[in-house]
Each structure stands twice: as structure tokens, then as C-alpha cells.
Scaffold this active site. Structure first.
Site, mmCIF file in Angstrom:
data_model
loop_
_atom_site.group_PDB
_atom_site.id
_atom_site.type_symbol
_atom_site.label_atom_id
_atom_site.label_comp_id
_atom_site.label_asym_id
_atom_site.label_seq_id
_atom_site.Cartn_x
_atom_site.Cartn_y
_atom_site.Cartn_z
ATOM 1 N N ASP A 110 0.815 -1.214 0.000
ATOM 2 C CA ASP A 110 0.000 0.000 0.000
ATOM 3 C C ASP A 110 0.847 1.262 0.000
ATOM 4 O O ASP A 110 1.377 1.671 1.036
ATOM 5 C CB ASP A 110 -0.905 -0.036 1.248
ATOM 6 N N ASP A 294 -1.931 5.631 -5.244
ATOM 7 C CA ASP A 294 -2.252 4.803 -4.083
ATOM 8 C C ASP A 294 -2.613 3.373 -4.464
ATOM 9 O O ASP A 294 -3.754 3.081 -4.856
ATOM 10 C CB ASP A 294 -3.420 5.441 -3.327
#
Ligand SMILES: Cc1noc(C)c1CN(C)Cc1cc2n(n1)CCN(c1cc(N)ncn1)C2
Length: 404
Positions: A110, A294
Site C-alpha cells: 500500500d 495509491d
């Protein structure tokens, strides 16, 4: 015969550094030089190079000192496969080895967060059911980080918290010997139910780490100075195996050139600004979009004016309150969405913007492009990242985007 000054002036002009050119008649010029802040000097190697340059004798001992250093600074890289978790590419799963002997856990990499946390032997049994877990007591290299704790809440209000160990963590063959591994003593329902992942590996900036009393470094931050280059790339794919590569750029993964743009890591994210956008292959406009790259967010989340400009081209598109997003007939031939970044253009094919039917067998599909209005930040999540090879270049604090 040119004087050196005249040569320098003509060189500067030829290399487009006219800005450094002296005014007419002046005899001086100046040019900025930068140094490689990642270069680690080594005395014997510098001596060896000087002696070699001027054909001076080189002793056996100097040869040995240089060879020893070379062996130590073996150029290092890592490469790990990553797979979509389900038919909607909701998240991507990458295997990580933790401890000695290795305990292999499937984690969600992430770039939007900075904690490496895992389901563990300390996670309540009811919550850990169905998950692969990390047991520090079974690792000879695990050490408790005394007094440390962590707690994180994500954009979708999912959360987890716990205490901290350090242990050896290997990703794609590259090992960090003492990595903070955050062990979950509490996890929210979203994670309990998501049994395909056993936690997250944050690839954001260290400033975003939640460990207290002292924030810990991410795996990549710990690895960066030992990697051949302080960067990693994300190559996420729709319903196919992709990769995270560390320390090198495999340009064969891309079709187009890499466009670089400055990255702002001050909030912990990989922030950047796209210079404009267009729908259906039209010319890019000049409406800039500032957001984050992201990998931990599924969707492309942008301002309402951009979302409306896109879905005005989709006949059946409408906001569905029960779905809390824009939906359309699955049979629609969706237009592409393009954005400009770093002097290049990234085009997301319409097919990637049809995320999934709203429920099994439904002919109504959920859009991969949705509004960021209630988030307050634009998020170039997996729907956008899947169209590109993305370079997360920590050393130069920049992001690179190349069309795939
Ligand atoms: C199933 C499923 N569908 O979509 C997802 C995600 C899941 C996984 N499932 C719900 C559990 C879950 C929740 C989150 N994740 N995984 C990953 C981290 N989260 C982020 C990261 C980030 N950078 N930004 C926002 N949230 C929230």
C-alpha cells in the site's frame, strides 16, 4: 584557437544552459552541479582509480581492498509477483517472508500508508480464523520492540492496532534484517472478513508510520540505501499477475516513455499533480489534478466536475444511492480517460473503468471512476495504476508514469 572561456560559453549555449550565459562582454559563467547523495565513498577504491588513471603501480593489497569492497556492495534488487484478490481487482496480494524460519504471509502492498502490520498469534482467534498468521515466538530472529504500539485507520474506516516486533523481512528475494513488524491485537470487521490478506506492507513515506513512542521505517525505506537504486516500480494488471520491482526499472514492462513529475511525501503519501485530462481520446485540457498514487485504493477517485465530464459520455450512467456511486449498463462501450503527467499522457481504457457488476449476474455495473468529494483528496488508485508502469523514485522524490 578558442579560449577556455569562449569554449565554455559555446558549450553552455549548445547544451541549452543559456540561462548561465554571461551578459555580452562579461568573462564569467556559472552552472549548478548536483552530487549523488546516495554515493558512499571508499578510500582504497578512490586511490585505485587514481593510480589506474595515471598508470601508477597498484599493490596486491590495494587490489584486495577494492575487491573486498565490491563483494560487500553487491548490487541488490528484488522482484515480487502480485495478484488481484478477486474478479474486481479489489486489492493486490504479494507474498512476504517474515522471520527465521520464514513464515510466508500474503500482504496488501500500500503506497498510501506506511505501516507493515500482520495478523499474528496475538490476534484474537475469532478474528484470525481463516487468515495466515505470524508467530514471533516461532522465529529465532524476532525481538519484541519494548513499549511500542501502533494504531491505524484507513480511508474506508477499516482499522487495526497492536504491538511491535522486529524481525527479518524478505520481499522478492531482498531482505531487511531488522524490520518493524506490527502485530495486530485488534482488527476491524473489514479485515476479519478479508481472509485473502494477512495484513499490509506500507510503501508510503516514513512520516506516515503510526508506531509510538518512536515511528518506525517502512520496509522500502530500510532497503533503499542497499538497493542498486532507491526506487521501486508497481506493475498492477487486470486479472493477471503483475509485479513490484525494487532497485531497478524494467522498461520492457511499458509501451511508452516514462514521464517524471515531482512527488510530495510530506503527508506520507506519494502526492503529485496531473497537468490535465480528457475523455475518449480528446485533446488533454489544462485542468490540473492534484492527488496521490495509491496502490491500496481500488478506485480512481476524482473531483465531481471530472467525474461528471466523464459520465456525461455514458448514456445509462446514473448515481445509485444504494450503491453509493455511479452505475451503468454493463453493456456500455465506455470511453477512455486520459491524464497528463510528467510530459506524457496516460490513457485508461474504458474497459478498466467497468469495475464489476453490482451483484452476481446483474446487468448493472459499478464505475471504476467515482467522486472524491467526501474524501477531500484525489486518489489515483488501482484503476489508474493498472494502465501504467509507475516508478516510485524515493531518491529523486519523483513519480514516473509510463503507458502500458
Ligand atoms: C474486499 C475488498 N474490497 O476492496 C477492498 C480494499 C477490500 C479489502 N477489505 C475490505 C479490507 C481492506 C480495507 C482496506 N484494505 N483492505 C487495504 C487498506 N485500506 C486502504 C488503503 C489505502 N491506501 N486507502 C484506503 N484504504 C483499507
Amino acid at each position: 584557437m578558442q579560449t577556455f572561456g569562449a569554449f565554455l560559453v559555446s558549450f553552455l549555449a549548445a547544451s541549452g544552459l543559456a540561462a548561465a550565459l554571461p551578459a555580452e562582454g562579461q568573462k564569467t559563467a556559472s552552472i549548478e552541479v548536483s552530487y549523488n547523495k546516495h554515493y558512499v565513498p571508499h578510500g582504497p577504491t578512490a586511490l585505485f582509480k587514481a593510480k589506474r588513471k595515471y598508470n601508477a603501480p597498484i599493490s596486491e593489497k590495494l587490489h584486495a581492498a577494492v575487491a573486498a569492497k565490491k563483494a560487500l556492495t553487491k548490487r541488490q534488487t528484488g522482484s515480487a509477483n502480485t495478484n488481484p484478490s478477486d474478479s474486481a481487482d479489489d486489492e493486490y496480494i504479494t507474498n512476504v517472508s517474515i522471520g527465521t524460519p520464514a513464515q510466508v504471509l500474503p500482504l496488501d502492498f500500500d503506497t498510501g500508508s506506511s505501516d507493515l502490520w500482520v495478523f499474528s498469534s496475538e490476534t484474537p482467534k475469532s478474528s484470525a480464523s481463516g487468515h495466515v498468521t505470524y508467530s514471533p515466538s516461532k522465529s529465532s530472529t524476532a525481538k519484541k520492540l519494548s513499549g511500542a504500539s501502533w494504531s491505524i485507520t484507513y480511508g474506508d474506516h477499516s482499522s487495526s492496532s497492536g504491538d511491535v516486533y522486529t524481525d527479518k523481512v524478505t520481499v522478492g528475494g531482498f531482505s531487511v534484517s531488522s524490520q518493524a513488524v506490527e502485530s495486530a491485537t485488534k482488527v476491524s470487521t473489514q479485515f476479519v472478513q478479508d481472509t485473502v490478506i494477512s495484513g499490509l506492507l506500507g510503501l508510503g513515506f516514513d512520516v506516515g508510520n503510526t508506531v509510538k513512542p518512536r515511528a518506525q521505517k517502512t520496509w522500502f525505506s530500510n532497503a533503499a540505501n542497499s538497493l542498486a537504486q532507491p526506487l521501486f516500480t508497481a506493475d498492477l494488471k487486470h486479472q493477471q499477475t503483475g509485479s513490484y520491482n525494487f532497485g531497478f526499472i524494467d522498461t520492457t514492462l511499458a509501451k511508452g516513455p516514462i514521464g517524471y513529475t515531482p512527488a510530495d511525501g510530506s503527508e506520507g503519501y506519494w502526492g503529485f499533480t496531473a497537468t490535465g485530462y480528457s475523455v475518449g481520446g480528446a485533446k488533454l485540457n489544462r485542468n490540473s489534478i492534484t492527488g496521490i498514487a495509491d496502490t491500496g485504493t481500488t478506485l480512481l477517485l476524482l473531483d465531481d466536475d471530472v467525474v461528471n465530464a466523464y459520465y456525461n459520455n455514458v448514456e445509462s450512467a446514473q448515481y445509485d444511492d444504494s450503491q453509493q456511486g455511479v452505475v451503468f449498463d454493463c453493456s456500455e462501450d465506455l470511453p477512455s480517460f486520459s491524464f497528463g503527467v510528467g510530459g506524457t499522457t496516460i490513457t485508461i481504457p474504458g474497459s478498466l473503468i467497468n469495475l464489476t457488476p453490482v451483484s452476481d449476474g446483474s446487468s448493472t455495473c459499478f464505475g471504476g471512476l467515482q467522486s472524491s468529494a467526501d474524501i477531500g483528496i484525489n486518489i489515483f488508485g488501482d484503476v489508474a495504476l493498472k494502465a501504467a508502469l509507475v516508478v516510485f523514485d524515493l531518491g529523486n522524490e519523483r513519480l514516473g508514469w509510463a503507458q502500458k
